[in-house]
Design a protein around this motif. Structure first.
Motif, PDB file in Angstrom:
ATOM      1  N   ILE A   7       0.872  -1.173   0.000  1.00 54.52           N
ATOM      2  CA  ILE A   7       0.000   0.000   0.000  1.00 54.52           C
ATOM      3  C   ILE A   7       0.911   1.226   0.000  1.00 54.52           C
ATOM      4  N   ASP A   8       0.585   2.224  -0.799  1.00 54.58           N
ATOM      5  CA  ASP A   8       1.412   3.429  -0.918  1.00 54.58           C
ATOM      6  C   ASP A   8       1.122   4.378   0.256  1.00 54.58           C
ATOM      7  N   THR A   9       1.764   4.121   1.389  1.00 56.11           N
ATOM      8  CA  THR A   9       1.531   4.966   2.569  1.00 56.11           C
ATOM      9  C   THR A   9       2.153   6.345   2.390  1.00 56.11           C
ATOM     10  N   ASP A  10       3.172   6.457   1.540  1.00 64.01           N
ATOM     11  CA  ASP A  10       3.763   7.779   1.274  1.00 64.01           C
ATOM     12  C   ASP A  10       2.736   8.692   0.624  1.00 64.01           C
ATOM     13  N   ASP A  11       1.947   8.139  -0.308  1.00 64.99           N
ATOM     14  CA  ASP A  11       0.895   8.924  -0.957  1.00 64.99           C
ATOM     15  C   ASP A  11      -0.168   9.326   0.062  1.00 64.99           C
ATOM     16  N   ARG A 135      -7.779   8.234   4.997  1.00 62.64           N
ATOM     17  CA  ARG A 135      -7.693   6.949   5.708  1.00 62.64           C
ATOM     18  C   ARG A 135      -8.625   5.932   5.063  1.00 62.64           C
ATOM     19  N   ARG A 136      -9.858   6.367   4.763  1.00 61.23           N
ATOM     20  CA  ARG A 136     -10.833   5.459   4.141  1.00 61.23           C
ATOM     21  C   ARG A 136     -10.314   4.969   2.794  1.00 61.23           C
ATOM     22  N   ASP A 137      -9.701   5.875   2.007  1.00 64.14           N
ATOM     23  CA  ASP A 137      -9.121   5.463   0.730  1.00 64.14           C
ATOM     24  C   ASP A 137      -8.035   4.405   0.942  1.00 64.14           C
ATOM     25  N   GLY A 138      -7.201   4.611   1.971  1.00 66.22           N
ATOM     26  CA  GLY A 138      -6.159   3.635   2.275  1.00 66.22           C
ATOM     27  C   GLY A 138      -6.734   2.291   2.666  1.00 66.22           C
ATOM     28  N   MET A 139      -7.789   2.304   3.466  1.00 71.30           N
ATOM     29  CA  MET A 139      -8.426   1.044   3.881  1.00 71.30           C
ATOM     30  C   MET A 139      -9.066   0.346   2.675  1.00 71.30           C
ATOM     31  N   ASP A 140      -9.619   1.136   1.743  1.00 74.46           N
ATOM     32  CA  ASP A 140     -10.188   0.548   0.525  1.00 74.46           C
ATOM     33  C   ASP A 140      -9.097  -0.115  -0.312  1.00 74.46           C
TER      34      ASP A 140
END
Length: 187
Positions: A7-11, A135-140
């Motif tokens: 997952i691109d956590t930097d983005d 955060r929601r986008d990351g979880m998706d």
């Protein structure tokens, strides 16, 4: 192949920092008892047929702690700039001196200070919502990766990392809000 799913956590962090930058900008435009050039940034002047930021039609200076001056470059825009400042909701009465508009910053009364702290709280809540949306986008993304073969352990690790990032950024929003409210309430 499932081990390569990341997952691109930097983005995500960059987007959350964008929400923080936006909050700082909004806080900068909130009027405290001191003059600041950023307080006139939201003022738009109808210049040459289109809305133009006031700092693009003149030079904004802060010569004293309680005074902002704007030296308008085109004499024909002085009246329009003065009108835009009056209608902006800043609560400042501009004074003209040729092509220079002077904005004396009055002392804030207690009631106005309380109103401004509420506005600051609203700005902070908007930033929190923006961070939660990231955060929601990351979880998706994590859910899609699980469907593509990510293990449950990896999913849990990524979810924890995204949540930690979110908690850290919301903590920064809360710190910024506390600092701004203290600055507003300072007499």
């Amino acid at each position: 192949m499932a081990d390569e799913i990341e997952i691109d956590t930097d983005d995500l962090e960059r987007r959350m920092n964008g929400a923080m930058d936006s909050l700082r900008h909004e806080f900068g435009s909130l009027r405290t008892g001191r003059a600041s050039a950023s307080m006139v940034e939201p003022v738009m002047v109808d210049a040459y047929g289109s809305p133009t930021p006031i700092n693009q039609i003149g030079t904004v200076n802060v010569p004293e702690p309680r005074m902002v001056t704007i030296n308008i470059w085109d004499k024909s825009l002085v009246g329009k700039a003065e009108k835009a400042i009056r209608e902006s909701g800043l609560g400042i009465n501009p004074q003209l001196n040729g092509t220079i508009i002077m904005l004396p910053i009055p002392e804030l009364n207690e009631e106005r200070r309380r109103e401004l702290t509420k506005v600051a709280a609203q700005y902070a809540e908007h930033a929190r919502v923006a961070i939660r949306n990231v955060r929601r986008d990351g979880m998706d993304q994590i859910k899609k990766a699980k469907g593509a073969g990510m293990s449950e352990d990896d999913q849990k690790l990524w979810e924890d990392e995204v949540q930690t990032l979110t908690d850290r950024m919301i903590g920064k929003v809360d710190e910024a809000l506390e600092a701004k409210q203290a600055e507003i309430m300072q007499v």
